[in-house]
Write an enzyme that holds these catalytic residues in place. Structure first.
Site, PDB file in Angstrom:
ATOM      1  CB  CYS A 271     -38.773  13.575   9.292  1.00  0.00           C
ATOM      2  SG  CYS A 271     -38.024  13.177  10.864  1.00  0.00           S
TER       3      CYS A 271
HETATM    4  N1  LIG Z   1     -36.101  14.978  14.883  1.00  0.00           N
HETATM    5  C1  LIG Z   1     -37.242  14.360  14.727  1.00  0.00           C
HETATM    6  O1  LIG Z   1     -38.286  14.934  14.993  1.00  0.00           O
HETATM    7  C2  LIG Z   1     -37.325  12.922  14.236  1.00  0.00           C
HETATM    8  C3  LIG Z   1     -38.560  12.262  14.290  1.00  0.00           C
HETATM    9  C4  LIG Z   1     -38.650  10.937  13.878  1.00  0.00           C
HETATM   10  C5  LIG Z   1     -37.517  10.302  13.376  1.00  0.00           C
HETATM   11  N2  LIG Z   1     -36.328  10.965  13.296  1.00  0.00           N
HETATM   12  C6  LIG Z   1     -35.174  10.204  12.798  1.00  0.00           C
HETATM   13  O2  LIG Z   1     -34.323   9.886  13.884  1.00  0.00           O
HETATM   14  C7  LIG Z   1     -32.961   9.898  13.467  1.00  0.00           C
HETATM   15  C8  LIG Z   1     -32.146  10.843  14.343  1.00  0.00           C
HETATM   16  O3  LIG Z   1     -32.648  12.158  14.182  1.00  0.00           O
HETATM   17  P1  LIG Z   1     -32.412  13.314  15.226  1.00  0.00           P
HETATM   18  O4  LIG Z   1     -33.363  14.392  14.858  1.00  0.00           O
HETATM   19  O5  LIG Z   1     -32.397  12.798  16.620  1.00  0.00           O
HETATM   20  O6  LIG Z   1     -30.906  13.752  14.842  1.00  0.00           O
HETATM   21  P2  LIG Z   1     -29.950  14.747  15.664  1.00  0.00           P
HETATM   22  O7  LIG Z   1     -29.022  15.329  14.653  1.00  0.00           O
HETATM   23  O8  LIG Z   1     -30.757  15.638  16.523  1.00  0.00           O
HETATM   24  O9  LIG Z   1     -29.135  13.789  16.619  1.00  0.00           O
HETATM   25  C9  LIG Z   1     -28.114  12.972  16.238  1.00  0.00           C
HETATM   26  C10 LIG Z   1     -27.092  12.909  17.372  1.00  0.00           C
HETATM   27  O10 LIG Z   1     -26.118  11.931  17.024  1.00  0.00           O
HETATM   28  C11 LIG Z   1     -24.839  12.423  17.379  1.00  0.00           C
HETATM   29  N3  LIG Z   1     -23.864  11.693  16.565  1.00  0.00           N
HETATM   30  C12 LIG Z   1     -23.458  11.928  15.296  1.00  0.00           C
HETATM   31  N4  LIG Z   1     -22.601  10.981  14.903  1.00  0.00           N
HETATM   32  C13 LIG Z   1     -22.482  10.117  15.937  1.00  0.00           C
HETATM   33  C14 LIG Z   1     -21.770   8.908  16.123  1.00  0.00           C
HETATM   34  N5  LIG Z   1     -21.001   8.395  15.151  1.00  0.00           N
HETATM   35  N6  LIG Z   1     -21.891   8.274  17.303  1.00  0.00           N
HETATM   36  C15 LIG Z   1     -22.663   8.779  18.294  1.00  0.00           C
HETATM   37  N7  LIG Z   1     -23.357   9.920  18.168  1.00  0.00           N
HETATM   38  C16 LIG Z   1     -23.268  10.573  17.000  1.00  0.00           C
HETATM   39  C17 LIG Z   1     -24.910  13.897  17.138  1.00  0.00           C
HETATM   40  O11 LIG Z   1     -23.938  14.593  17.896  1.00  0.00           O
HETATM   41  C18 LIG Z   1     -26.337  14.206  17.611  1.00  0.00           C
HETATM   42  O12 LIG Z   1     -26.362  14.493  18.992  1.00  0.00           O
HETATM   43  C19 LIG Z   1     -32.985  10.279  11.994  1.00  0.00           C
HETATM   44  O13 LIG Z   1     -32.980   9.114  11.222  1.00  0.00           O
HETATM   45  C20 LIG Z   1     -34.314  10.977  11.836  1.00  0.00           C
HETATM   46  O14 LIG Z   1     -34.809  10.875  10.519  1.00  0.00           O
HETATM   47  C21 LIG Z   1     -36.200  12.263  13.734  1.00  0.00           C
END
Ligand SMILES: NC(=O)c1ccc[n+]([C@@H]2O[C@H](COP(=O)([O-])OP(=O)(O)OC[C@H]3O[C@@H](n4cnc5c(N)ncnc54)[C@H](O)[C@@H]3O)[C@@H](O)[C@H]2O)c1
Length: 435
Positions: A271
């Site tokens: 983030c």
């Molecule tokens: N990690 C954090 O602490 C956090 C906190 C707040 C907001 N966010 C936001 O949340 C969003 C997701 O982040 P995250 O950390 O969960 O990411 P992540 O990479 O952990 O998870 C993404 C998931 O999506 C899957 N994926 C990829 N392409 C796909 C598709 N086409 N269809 C279905 N699944 C698919 C991946 O295999 C993975 O499991 C981002 O925008 C991030 O900025 C993250």
């Protein structure tokens, strides 16, 4: 509204796209509240793990996953996206990275929107949770979803609700963290707020999706800028012989008007290093600049270089050169006690040290094997967490303050530590240089 009635009866099927750090806890929370949940991911290994009741994220307990898949109305994971049609609410939790030129890469989110659009039916709610710039939901997602002829709010609902996950936080989790919700129209806000209201302690509806998108960016930019501020003050006070850590401890005794932020070896995680630049990119469209974001980015991204310069100085004071020095980097995660190494400054530290001729190893019990770095160094394996191993190096560089590094006996035979997190105490024995 029929969908709200189904939500209140917990009959609405909730689909969560993306089972990562954000999507998995959210899917579990929905399931624990009694909703039928379909968890979507393209990664079949994750799908298999979930259906077998296993967790692949260290701080998300396997017991929660096992309980969710064993319920009478179980959570089911799938890579079959045709099953989106069964879902009444679809929550998108996909990555929003930056492209090569620091431009927003919405390919995951827009790809998912097209897949949803192919099978969109009347009465569905779609919510984007991924962090992004203001305007993404109404300018990018909405036209894709309406292309097939259905419109909102007559046929379906569309909202943005930012995730506020803080991995590893023992006090706040998705259930007790207030949830901001903004729809592309008031009806969408109402339906999305009704859903989150069933599982979260507090829902904060805002006037539209752009306000909700901007709220998330404000939160992340606030952190990036304040971290840059203490990183700059660390360097300034350091020259004056004043320890920033002691200053912060004293400043935080002020009961109002001050919130502590801590310096470190650089920004990490999905983030804070990335999201602010989503706004920078969008601001250019309006002919305006985001100077605080740029400045914070400059200071924070210069931290690994600064830390390595500190290592160089520390070694020379001991009459050693960096070339050929044995250096052990402690910690690969971007944050203590979580198994997430995305954007971790430890990788850059390793690369910079290697470039200067040091013999570098790392220790991180959460990462037995490290990803190859940008400089293409060979795959590395973690060395054991033992006093004997720690004693083999000329310098220990503490990058992540995992709890496992706070055992004083580990430092029994260590001579020199450069500590970027104020985690190693002087009384443990080695010479400690704070950086
Ligand atoms: N990690 C954090 O602490 C956090 C906190 C707040 C907001 N966010 C936001 O949340 C969003 C997701 O982040 P995250 O950390 O969960 O990411 P992540 O990479 O952990 O998870 C993404 C998931 O999506 C899957 N994926 C990829 N392409 C796909 C598709 N086409 N269809 C279905 N699944 C698919 C991946 O295999 C993975 O499991 C981002 O925008 C991030 O900025 C993250």
């Amino acid at each position: 509204m029929e969908l709200i009635e189904r939500i209140k009866r917990h009959e609405a099927r909730v689909g969560v796209i993306g089972q990562g750090y954000v999507g998995l806890p959210l899917a579990l929370l929905m399931s624990e509240a009694g909703f039928p949940v379909t968890a979507f991911d393209v990664d079949v290994k994750k799908v298999e793990a979930l259906n077998e009741g296993r967790s692949y994220i260290a701080h998300v307990g396997a017991d929660r996953v096992a309980a969710a898949v064993a319920k009478p109305v179980p959570l089911r994971a799938t890579a079959d996206f045709s099953r989106l049609a069964e879902c009444d609410a679809i929550l998108i939790c996909l990555p929003t990275p930056l492209g090569k030129h620091r431009e927003p890469d919405l390919s995951y989110v827009l790809g998912a929107a097209r897949t949803i659009a192919d099978q969109l039916r009347a009465g569905q709610l779609v919510v984007l949770e991924s962090t992004t710039y203001p305007g993404t939901t109404n300018e990018e997602l909405l036209p894709i979803l309406e292309a097939g002829g259905l419109t909102t709010p007559a046929d379906f609902f569309l909202a943005f609700s930012p995730e506020r996950e803080d991995p590893g936080n023992p006090t706040f989790h998705a259930g007790n963290t207030p949830k901001v919700v903004g729809g592309v129209n008031p009806e969408s806000t109402e339906v999305a707020a009704a859903l989150y209201g069933e599982v979260m302690q507090r829902v904060i509806p805002v006037s539209d999706s752009r306000v909700a998108e901007a709220t998330k960016l404000l939160e992340n930019i606030y952190r990036a800028v304040n971290i840059a501020l203490v990183n700059e003050l660390k360097m300034t006070f350091g020259r004056m012989g004043i320890d920033i850590w002691e200053v912060i401890e004293a400043a935080k005794t002020k009961p109002f008007g001050y919130q502590p932020f801590y310096p470190g070896p650089g920004l990490g995680g999905h983030c804070i290093p990335l999201d602010p630049f989503y706004l920078t990119w969008k601001a250019a469209e309006y002919g305006t600049w985001t100077r605080f974001i740029e400045l914070a980015g400059e200071i924070n991204s210069g931290m690994p270089q600064w830390v390595v310069a500190k290592c160089l100085d520390a070694l020379s004071e001991e009459g050693k050169s960096m070339k050929g020095a044995k250096v052990l980097v402690l910690g690969l995660s971007y944050k203590a006690d979580i198994d997430d190494d995305r954007e971790s400054p430890s990788y850059e530290l390793i690369e910079l040290l290697l470039k200067r001729g040091a013999e570098v190893r790392y220790c991180d019990p959460l990462f037995p094997v490290a990803r190859p770095g940008r400089a293409g160094h060979p795959v590395m394996e973690s060395v054991p967490l033992t006093p004997e191993e720690f004693g083999r190096y000329d310098l220990l560089l503490l990058s992540t303050a995992h709890r496992s590094f706070s055992d004083p006996s580990l430092y029994r035979d260590v001579k020199l530590v450069v500590d970027t997190r104020n985690a190693v105490r002087d009384e443990w024995g080695p010479k400690v240089v704070r950086a």
